[in-house]
Design an enzyme around this catalytic site. Structure first.
Site, short mmCIF file in Angstrom:
data_model
loop_
_atom_site.label_atom_id
_atom_site.label_comp_id
_atom_site.label_asym_id
_atom_site.label_seq_id
_atom_site.Cartn_x
_atom_site.Cartn_y
_atom_site.Cartn_z
N CYS A 54 0.84 -1.20 0.00
CA CYS A 54 0.00 0.00 0.00
C CYS A 54 0.88 1.26 0.00
O CYS A 54 1.51 1.56 -1.00
CB CYS A 54 -0.97 -0.05 1.17
SG CYS A 54 -2.35 1.11 1.02
N HIS A 81 -3.45 -5.64 1.11
CA HIS A 81 -2.79 -5.90 2.39
C HIS A 81 -2.82 -7.39 2.75
O HIS A 81 -3.71 -7.84 3.49
CB HIS A 81 -3.50 -5.13 3.51
CG HIS A 81 -3.27 -3.67 3.50
ND1 HIS A 81 -2.26 -3.07 4.21
CD2 HIS A 81 -3.93 -2.66 2.87
CE1 HIS A 81 -2.31 -1.75 4.03
NE2 HIS A 81 -3.31 -1.49 3.22
N GLU A 90 -1.01 -8.87 4.88
CA GLU A 90 -0.79 -9.03 6.32
C GLU A 90 -2.10 -8.93 7.11
O GLU A 90 -2.15 -9.32 8.28
CB GLU A 90 0.22 -7.98 6.82
CG GLU A 90 -0.31 -6.58 7.01
CD GLU A 90 -0.48 -5.77 5.74
OE1 GLU A 90 -0.83 -4.57 5.83
OE2 GLU A 90 -0.27 -6.33 4.63
#
Length: 222
Positions: free
Chosen positions: A86, A194, A196
């Site tokens: 990002c 994302h 994660e």
């Protein structure tokens, strides 16, 4: 395997990235943007999402000129691995480690939702845990994720198999639905979604876990 996660003022996904790497088996060092040097023996650098320096100039532009980014560039130029998510992707384009630019979303609105991604290449430590053409679900959360390059660079990215992920339903106007790209040596990845935030069951899904497992596993064996 030793990873460093960079923190800038306004980063808000640095801990998330560190936890995902640690769960995959990495030792993680947190590095402040004013530091001059990386810790010794770093294999991988993670540049997290968020809003570095409040996105007051251009997203990632101020962060790209932070003292630590000189060491990030040197690490990459020596063949080290770098992973930007990002705002981290925006930083990587601003440093010149990846081509292109992230423009304002086509709808001119911030978008935060789960989105479908298609894995376009498995030829990298970041994507080798997936199958080519596999569709996964990963969250996005950005205002400036509209990826653009000139026609010559786009042709090179396509011809060299450097488009890592595409959106199955383009949320932001990104050229050719591009969600993530690799450097020419395939050791730097930038992506807007994302992974994660989709790395353990408590997140509502684990589609991002394979990325961390594959990159950590490859570097442990290196």
């Amino acid at each position: 395997m030793h990873a460093a996660v960079i923190t800038f003022p306004g980063s808000n996904c640095d801990r998330d990235l560190a936890v995902a790497l640690e769960r995959a088996g990495a030792k993680v060092s947190m590095v402040w943007h004013k530091d001059q040097d990386l810790p010794q023996g770093v294999d991988l650098i993670g540049i997290p999402g968020g809003f570095s320096f409040g996105d007051y100039l251009r997203c990632g532009a101020i962060a790209a000129n932070s003292p630590i980014c000189r060491s990030v560039k040197a690490h990459a130029e020596k063949g080290g691995y770098v992973f930007g998510v990002c705002n981290g992707f925006q930083v990587l384009t601003e440093t010149g480690l990846l081509p292109g630019v992230l423009l304002r979303n086509a709808g001119l609105k911030y978008i935060c939702k789960n989105i479908g991604l298609r894995v376009e290449t498995t030829d990298s430590i970041f994507t080798s845990g997936y199958k080519k053409g596999q569709e996964i679900t990963v969250p996005i959360a950005h205002h400036d994720g509209n990826y653009h390059v000139d026609a010559e660079t786009l042709a090179r990215l396509q011809g060299d198999d450097r488009i890592a992920f595409t959106y199955t339903d383009n949320p932001n106007g990104s050229m050719q639905d591009i969600a993530g790209v690799l450097s020419s040596n395939r050791r730097v990845l930038g992506m807007m979604p994302h992974p994660e935030r989709r790395a353990e069951a408590a997140h509502g899904g684990t589609d991002g876990a394979a990325m961390f497992a594959s990159m950590v596993g490859a570097l442990v064996q290196a």
